[in-house]
Design an enzyme around this catalytic site. Structure first.
Site: not given
Length: 376
Positions: A125, A153, A155, A239, A360, A362
């Site tokens: 967080p 977050w 996945t 990436r 992955e 910003t």
């Protein structure tokens, strides 16, 4: 940069699967915010859930360029599905790269077959772009580590069966980040509610809370303090995967825009005859292909083990994610009012595209990485 005959064949098979199997269920999956498990089983049948698993453990063991082609082709069907697959691939990559022989034998053959699904738990967080600030701690107690903290977050957070976790062995020391393998069924691990997101709605994204979770010491994947360097090594490939997915998403949006421009009639003919629309499509095509070629270059740099591979990966993710946003935006514009309503494809593609500039690393992080390679 041409593909080999084998890579072209793989691309064609996966793109056909994306068109025939993924796209027909993508809209409903987005609306209901449910992951299409039947599609996952189809990916497993194509050996794609073993994309980054060595052949010795029943995997595909794809080279970086082939992996890029696969990620692009799956995202051509659905970015949510491609994201779930690439995160599963991050987990298997960590096991293949850093795991012991016993860990690899225990987990990789089953993960290559698609179950259990892997998750990659790095973000928190209050520690997204700066993982050194994480607060999750794994304290050594005899032959075990005791884990406390929260990840966000994540996945595959709900549907995963095994987690690659990053935690500090000393919460006050940023140099103690270490990588662990945590089975999902351990006591003290709870999964939060699925996030209600702008896009990527079919991909389950949750928090993970660790409350006095105990794992054997042999579940440690890296030496204490080597977790972040391991994460960054794996994320270079991650990436490239996201850049590839952004290209696939842009390609889908371009395809939708071209088809609609030839069908929609205004002023006595299809809007594809209007010069401003033709130029828009040309710009979309050029941006998509430019991003594709830069992404393939980054994949080749990684395959060659080049020192410039991290910079190339950041360049590819930066350029391809920006292209995905621009191309999907223009696809909505070409569709006019029909592009703004949910009955079509491009509205969903536009919403999905935004996440490629965020997860992955910003866009701002990618620019920081590129500048560091240029200047430091």
């Amino acid at each position: 940069m041409t593909l080999s005959d084998e890579q072209r064949a793989i691309r064609d098979v996966v793109r056909e699967f994306a068109r025939e199997e993924i796209r027909p269920v993508a809209r409903e999956a987005d609306e209901t915010q449910t992951f299409p498990e039947g599609i996952w089983d189809g990916l497993a049948e194509l050996d794609l859930t073993g994309l980054t698993v060595p052949e010795a453990y029943g995997g595909f063991d794809a080279d970086p360029v082939t992996a890029s082609v696969v990620n692009e082709s799956v995202a051509y069907g659905s970015l949510a599905v491609a994201t779930a697959l690439s995160v599963h691939g991050l987990a298997t990559s960590c096991l293949a790269t850093f795991g012991s022989e016993a860990q690899q034998e225990r987990w990789l053959p089953e993960m290559a077959e698609g179950r259990p699904v892997g998750a990659f738990a790095l973000s928190e967080p209050h520690a997204g772009s700066n993982p050194r600030a994480m607060s999750t701690e794994a304290r050594r107690e005899g032959d075990e580590y005791v884990i406390d903290g929260e990840k966000q977050w994540i996945t595959n957070g709900e549907r995963s069966g095994v987690i690659v976790l990053f935690a500090k062995t000393d919460r006050d020391d940023p140099d103690t980040v270490t990588q662990f393998l945590v089975p999902k069924d351990v006591d003290g691990l709870s999964v939060g509610e699925k996030e209600d997101k702008l896009g990527l709605r079919a991909s389950d994204t949750t928090s993970l809370t660790f409350d006095d979770v105990r794992v054997p010491a042999e579940n440690r994947l890296t030496e204490e303090g080597r977790g972040l360097s391991a994460a960054f090594e794996i994320l270079t490939g991650g990436r490239v995967a996201i850049a590839s997915q952004a290209v696939g998403l842009a390609d889908h949006a371009l395809e939708e825009a071209v088809a609609y421009s030839q069908e929609r009639e205004q002023f006595g003919g299809p809007i594809a005859d209007i010069q401003s629309v033709r130029h828009k499509l040309a710009e979309m095509a050029a941006r998509t292909e430019s991003a594709r070629q830069l992404t393939r270059h980054a994949a080749r740099e990684r395959a060659a083990g080049s020192d410039d591979a991290p910079m190339a990966a950041s360049m590819a993710k930066y350029v391809a994610s920006e292209a995905a946003m621009d191309v999907t935006n223009e696809a909505v514009q070409v569709h006019g009012g029909y592009g703004y309503v949910t009955e079509g494809e491009v509205e969903r593609l536009y919403r999905d595209a935004k996440i490629t500039e965020i997860y992955e690393g910003t866009t701002e992080i990618q620019k920081t990485v590129i500048a560091r390679h240029l200047l430091d």
